[in-house]
Design a protein around this motif. Structure first.
Motif, PDB file in Angstrom:
ATOM      1  N   GLY A   1      12.406  12.156   5.507  1.00 42.46           N
ATOM      2  CA  GLY A   1      12.841  12.357   4.132  1.00 42.46           C
ATOM      3  C   GLY A   1      11.985  11.583   3.135  1.00 42.46           C
ATOM      4  N   ASN A   2      12.437  11.582   1.913  1.00 44.08           N
ATOM      5  CA  ASN A   2      11.654  10.991   0.824  1.00 44.08           C
ATOM      6  C   ASN A   2      11.544   9.479   0.917  1.00 44.08           C
ATOM      7  OD1 ASN A   2      11.087  13.541  -0.449  1.00 44.08           O
ATOM      8  ND2 ASN A   2      13.236  13.590  -1.016  1.00 44.08           N
TER       9      ASN A   2
ATOM     10  N   ILE B   1      10.513  -8.308   5.015  1.00 46.48           N
ATOM     11  CA  ILE B   1      11.417  -7.214   5.372  1.00 46.48           C
ATOM     12  C   ILE B   1      11.385  -6.183   4.251  1.00 46.48           C
ATOM     13  CG2 ILE B   1      13.810  -6.518   5.788  1.00 46.48           C
ATOM     14  CD1 ILE B   1      14.284  -9.250   7.058  1.00 46.48           C
ATOM     15  N   VAL B   2      11.213  -4.938   4.632  1.00 49.01           N
ATOM     16  CA  VAL B   2      11.178  -3.825   3.689  1.00 49.01           C
ATOM     17  C   VAL B   2      12.307  -2.871   4.066  1.00 49.01           C
ATOM     18  CG1 VAL B   2       9.788  -1.952   2.734  1.00 49.01           C
ATOM     19  CG2 VAL B   2       8.664  -4.055   3.546  1.00 49.01           C
ATOM     20  N   TRP B   3      13.226  -2.666   3.138  1.00 45.47           N
ATOM     21  CA  TRP B   3      14.327  -1.719   3.337  1.00 45.47           C
ATOM     22  C   TRP B   3      13.970  -0.424   2.623  1.00 45.47           C
ATOM     23  CZ3 TRP B   3      18.562  -2.927   6.266  1.00 45.47           C
ATOM     24  CH2 TRP B   3      18.826  -4.269   6.514  1.00 45.47           C
ATOM     25  N   ALA B   4      14.038   0.691   3.317  1.00 48.03           N
ATOM     26  CA  ALA B   4      13.804   2.009   2.721  1.00 48.03           C
ATOM     27  C   ALA B   4      15.097   2.805   2.809  1.00 48.03           C
ATOM     28  CB  ALA B   4      12.675   2.740   3.441  1.00 48.03           C
ATOM     29  N   THR B   5      15.574   3.297   1.671  1.00 43.63           N
ATOM     30  CA  THR B   5      16.864   3.973   1.645  1.00 43.63           C
ATOM     31  C   THR B   5      16.891   5.121   0.644  1.00 43.63           C
ATOM     32  OG1 THR B   5      19.260   3.644   1.391  1.00 43.63           O
ATOM     33  CG2 THR B   5      17.850   2.405  -0.098  1.00 43.63           C
ATOM     34  N   PRO B   6      17.623   6.165   0.969  1.00 42.17           N
ATOM     35  CA  PRO B   6      17.984   7.108  -0.081  1.00 42.17           C
ATOM     36  C   PRO B   6      19.076   6.448  -0.922  1.00 42.17           C
ATOM     37  CG  PRO B   6      18.969   7.769   1.993  1.00 42.17           C
ATOM     38  CD  PRO B   6      18.130   6.566   2.285  1.00 42.17           C
ATOM     39  N   VAL B   7      19.172   6.851  -2.166  1.00 34.98           N
ATOM     40  CA  VAL B   7      20.241   6.355  -3.031  1.00 34.98           C
ATOM     41  C   VAL B   7      21.379   7.356  -2.969  1.00 34.98           C
ATOM     42  CG1 VAL B   7      20.900   5.760  -5.393  1.00 34.98           C
ATOM     43  CG2 VAL B   7      18.642   5.107  -4.520  1.00 34.98           C
TER      44      VAL B   7
ATOM     45  N   VAL C   1      11.331  -9.796   0.454  1.00 33.77           N
ATOM     46  CA  VAL C   1      12.115  -8.619   0.793  1.00 33.77           C
ATOM     47  C   VAL C   1      11.806  -7.556  -0.267  1.00 33.77           C
ATOM     48  CG1 VAL C   1      14.442  -7.694   1.139  1.00 33.77           C
ATOM     49  CG2 VAL C   1      13.933 -10.072   1.789  1.00 33.77           C
ATOM     50  N   TYR C   2      11.553  -6.346   0.185  1.00 30.95           N
ATOM     51  CA  TYR C   2      11.259  -5.228  -0.703  1.00 30.95           C
ATOM     52  C   TYR C   2      12.312  -4.143  -0.539  1.00 30.95           C
ATOM     53  CZ  TYR C   2       6.533  -7.102  -1.277  1.00 30.95           C
ATOM     54  OH  TYR C   2       5.462  -7.909  -1.568  1.00 30.95           O
ATOM     55  N   LEU C   3      12.490  -3.376  -1.600  1.00 35.65           N
ATOM     56  CA  LEU C   3      13.367  -2.206  -1.573  1.00 35.65           C
ATOM     57  C   LEU C   3      12.560  -0.986  -1.962  1.00 35.65           C
ATOM     58  CD1 LEU C   3      16.194  -0.879  -1.355  1.00 35.65           C
ATOM     59  CD2 LEU C   3      16.468  -1.367  -3.803  1.00 35.65           C
ATOM     60  N   LEU C   4      12.595   0.032  -1.116  1.00 35.30           N
ATOM     61  CA  LEU C   4      11.996   1.340  -1.399  1.00 35.30           C
ATOM     62  C   LEU C   4      13.148   2.325  -1.447  1.00 35.30           C
ATOM     63  CD1 LEU C   4       9.156   1.199   1.293  1.00 35.30           C
ATOM     64  CD2 LEU C   4       9.062   0.359  -1.071  1.00 35.30           C
ATOM     65  N   ALA C   5      13.312   3.016  -2.550  1.00 36.49           N
ATOM     66  CA  ALA C   5      14.474   3.887  -2.713  1.00 36.49           C
ATOM     67  C   ALA C   5      14.088   5.217  -3.329  1.00 36.49           C
ATOM     68  CB  ALA C   5      15.525   3.188  -3.584  1.00 36.49           C
TER      69      ALA C   5
ATOM     70  N   GLY D   1      10.425  16.384   1.286  1.00 30.72           N
ATOM     71  CA  GLY D   1       9.113  16.809   0.811  1.00 30.72           C
ATOM     72  C   GLY D   1       8.971  16.839  -0.695  1.00 30.72           C
ATOM     73  N   ASP D   2      10.071  16.731  -1.436  1.00 30.33           N
ATOM     74  CA  ASP D   2       9.979  16.716  -2.903  1.00 30.33           C
ATOM     75  C   ASP D   2       9.093  15.582  -3.411  1.00 30.33           C
ATOM     76  OD1 ASP D   2      11.659  18.898  -3.167  1.00 30.33           O
ATOM     77  OD2 ASP D   2      13.370  17.757  -3.980  1.00 30.33           O
ATOM     78  N   ILE D   3       8.931  14.567  -2.617  1.00 28.65           N
ATOM     79  CA  ILE D   3       8.186  13.377  -3.038  1.00 28.65           C
ATOM     80  C   ILE D   3       6.669  13.589  -3.021  1.00 28.65           C
ATOM     81  CG2 ILE D   3       7.987  12.258  -0.777  1.00 28.65           C
ATOM     82  CD1 ILE D   3       8.844   9.629  -2.308  1.00 28.65           C
ATOM     83  N   ALA D   4       6.206  14.660  -2.412  1.00 32.21           N
ATOM     84  CA  ALA D   4       4.761  14.910  -2.342  1.00 32.21           C
ATOM     85  C   ALA D   4       4.144  14.842  -3.735  1.00 32.21           C
ATOM     86  CB  ALA D   4       4.494  16.273  -1.710  1.00 32.21           C
ATOM     87  N   GLY D   5       3.116  14.026  -3.879  1.00 30.04           N
ATOM     88  CA  GLY D   5       2.432  13.885  -5.157  1.00 30.04           C
ATOM     89  C   GLY D   5       3.132  12.985  -6.167  1.00 30.04           C
ATOM     90  N   HIS D   6       4.280  12.439  -5.821  1.00 30.69           N
ATOM     91  CA  HIS D   6       5.052  11.585  -6.728  1.00 30.69           C
ATOM     92  C   HIS D   6       4.321  10.249  -6.914  1.00 30.69           C
ATOM     93  CE1 HIS D   6       8.575   9.473  -8.358  1.00 30.69           C
ATOM     94  NE2 HIS D   6       9.100  10.676  -8.558  1.00 30.69           N
ATOM     95  N   ALA D   7       4.311   9.729  -8.127  1.00 29.03           N
ATOM     96  CA  ALA D   7       3.625   8.471  -8.447  1.00 29.03           C
ATOM     97  C   ALA D   7       4.151   7.294  -7.630  1.00 29.03           C
ATOM     98  CB  ALA D   7       3.753   8.176  -9.939  1.00 29.03           C
ATOM     99  N   SER D   8       5.385   7.375  -7.177  1.00 32.08           N
ATOM    100  CA  SER D   8       5.974   6.273  -6.405  1.00 32.08           C
ATOM    101  C   SER D   8       5.266   6.058  -5.072  1.00 32.08           C
ATOM    102  CB  SER D   8       7.457   6.537  -6.163  1.00 32.08           C
ATOM    103  OG  SER D   8       7.608   7.716  -5.399  1.00 32.08           O
TER     104      SER D   8
END
Length: 180
Positions: A15-16, A79-85, A114-118, A160-167
């Protein structure tokens, strides 16, 4: 060189938020860091029972995948946490892993940054605020740690919506900047 642990908490593989995690990992690896990524998707991680036995033993009475992740968290520098919101907060999987990391409290953990990727369908800047608050609540229990960065991808819903996203570039750059 830092030991970076990335924890993907989305129940949806590929996912994203996973894409953000992959870009962070790529950046950190290219910068010379040791990177390990784990995913909670499809893994058995039971809810915390609130028994607080871990406060005395520094181990959880429940034995499942959280044991392995928690040990990796203990030994990581970053530690890097990656989550959908979901509903303006972290995924249930992330919250459960946060709760199950309680045995780390009072231990000689290594992590500092610690990082957050959302990622979220909503694209307002405030969409990620609840997720940040949830993670900051956990970080505040670990006085040697800090929230080192947040990367938010808004307006992404379907895989896949994230493709090309600046994030994605921001996640990569955050990974490259670890320890700087």
């Amino acid at each position: 060189m830092s030991n970076v642990l990335i924890i993907k908490t989305s129940p949806r593989l590929g996912g994203n938020s996973d894409a953000l995690a992959d870009e962070f990992a790529r950046g950190a690896a290219e910068a010379g860091h040791m990177v390990e990524t784990v995913s909670l998707a499809g893994k058995e991680v039971a809810f915390c029972r609130g028994c607080l036995a871990c406060q005395k033993t520094h181990r959880c009475v429940i034995h499942d995948y959280a044991d392995e992740v928690r040990q990796k968290m203990h030994d990581a520098d970053v530690i890097v946490w990656a989550t959908p919101v979901y509903y303006y907060s972290v995924s249930g999987q992330m919250k459960t892993m946060i709760d199950r990391s309680n045995p780390l409290y009072g231990s000689d953990y290594k992590f500092r940054d610690v990082y957050l990727l959302a990622a979220a369908a909503e694209d307002e800047a405030t969409t990620v605020a609840g997720a940040v608050t949830a993670l900051e609540g956990w970080i505040s229990c670990f006085e040697r740690s800090r929230l080192a960065g947040v990367v938010f991808a808004g307006g992404v819903n379907e895989r896949g919506d994230i493709a090309g996203h600046a994030s994605l570039l921001k996640a990569y750059e955050a990974g490259r900047a670890v320890g700087a």
